[in-house]
Design a protein around this motif. Structure first.
Motif, short mmCIF file in Angstrom:
data_model
loop_
_atom_site.label_atom_id
_atom_site.label_comp_id
_atom_site.label_asym_id
_atom_site.label_seq_id
_atom_site.Cartn_x
_atom_site.Cartn_y
_atom_site.Cartn_z
N THR A 15 0.82 -1.04 0.04
CA THR A 15 0.01 0.13 0.12
C THR A 15 0.92 1.16 0.20
O THR A 15 0.26 2.40 -0.26
N ASP A 16 2.16 1.22 0.38
CA ASP A 16 3.09 2.24 0.43
C ASP A 16 3.90 2.29 -0.68
O ASP A 16 4.95 3.20 -0.59
N ASP A 18 5.31 2.98 -4.36
CA ASP A 18 5.24 4.19 -5.39
C ASP A 18 4.44 3.39 -6.70
O ASP A 18 3.63 4.06 -7.37
N ASP A 21 0.85 2.91 -6.21
CA ASP A 21 0.40 4.40 -6.21
C ASP A 21 0.11 4.72 -7.77
O ASP A 21 -1.06 5.01 -8.02
N SER A 22 1.16 4.47 -8.60
CA SER A 22 0.81 4.83 -9.94
C SER A 22 -0.21 3.82 -10.65
O SER A 22 -1.12 4.24 -11.35
N THR A 25 -3.46 5.06 -9.68
CA THR A 25 -4.02 6.27 -10.02
C THR A 25 -4.51 6.05 -11.73
O THR A 25 -5.38 6.55 -12.03
#
Length: 303
Positions: A15-16, A18, A21-22, A25
């Motif tokens: 969950t952390d 990068d 996260d991409s 998104t």
């Protein structure tokens, strides 16, 4: 707008990440996304059971896909008409390699939004377990256990190191292996009257590679209703070393002490051995039967 349930392993720290996260998104640009960070099998089962019609997307490696498919199967909702999305974030990502999925997280997320469903076979055992890529017994499982100690520091380099350690220490076990009811014999030398011989490694595969690209079953097909079965009887120290070297390039399948066959059901019996199913380790196994369920689930792949 499509509705997605994105499953991540809370303990893996994804969950952390990068790259994750991409991926999220990208997914949120084309879908309504709910994230479920689960810490154990019960939480994962609860998440997929309460998904409210959302398509399940797995962020993780073969072990995460394995756990999610097993949870869907336990919940009675595993359906090839509802393909999973897979965003590879594991150490090996061998299923993704067989399916031609991008290893870049954002690109894989785009496949979730635009890809086509590919029906896949599922290997099941008599205890309710599943295999989405490969299960192996003996030195391969021992290598996986050794590699697990180094994965955090070395990544995919942990797999050949684990194989080297296991190759030095492992010597094989007297197993009886049956494929579709027939003893998997390769010549007569070394076989006992009850069909046992010293086996260094037994593998049942629908995927082609393990350990981040090692071609254990280079001709395996994930959707033809058959498992590729590899039985290695290279138990002497020189033979073990030669087998390990050939395995790295897939040339092991041409060795005289390696039998490669195909079948719908595989059974082994023998003394307690280690077993590795999609990276999930189990010790002290004395027998197991696997059968192939054709097109039991599906994954979104590039068009």
């Amino acid at each position: 707008m499509e509705r997605l349930l994105v499953v991540v392993n809370q303990d893996a720290g994804t969950t952390d990440d990068d790259a994750v996260d991409s991926a999220l998104t990208t997914l949120r640009e084309g879908a309504d996304v709910r994230v479920a960070a689960t810490a154990d099998e019960d939480e994962l089962l609860a998440a997929v059971t309460a998904r409210e019609g959302r398509r399940v997307v797995v962020i993780g490696g073969d072990g995460s896909v394995h756990a999610t498919v097993r949870a869907l199967d336990r919940a009675g909702v595993l359906d090839p008409r509802e393909p999973l999305g897979v965003i590879p974030r594991g150490t090996g990502n061998d299923l993704a390699r067989t399916l031609g999925l991008p290893l870049d997280a954002a690109e894989a997320a785009d496949v979730v939004l635009t890809g086509a469903a590919r029906p896949l076979d599922l290997v099941r055992d008599e205890r309710g377990g599943v295999v989405v890529n490969a299960v192996h017994v003996g030195v391969g499982a021992e290598a996986g256990a050794e590699a697990a100690r180094f994965k955090d520091r070395l990544g995919t380099a942990a797999f050949p190191l684990g194989a080297a350690i296991a190759g030095v220490t492992g010597s094989g076990s007297p197993l009886r292996v049956e494929v579709d009811g027939q003893v998997a014999a390769h010549g007569s030398e070394g076989w006992t009257a009850d069909g046992r011989t010293d086996v260094l490694m037994l593998a049942v595969c629908t995927g082609r590679t393990i350990g981040g690209g090692t071609p254990l079953a280079p001709d395996a097909l994930p959707d033809d209703g058959l498992a590729e079965v590899v039985v290695c009887t290279a138990t002497g120290p020189v033979a073990r070393a030669a087998f390990a070297a050939a395995l790295l390039t897939g040339r092991h399948v041409d060795r005289d002490d390696v039998l490669v066959t195909r079948g719908r059901q595989v059974t082994f019996t023998g003394p307690p051995v280690d077993l590795n199913a999609d990276g999930e380790l189990e010790s002290g196994v004395t027998s197991r039967t696997w059968h192939v369920g054709r097109h039991a689930w599906s994954v979104l792949v590039p068009r």
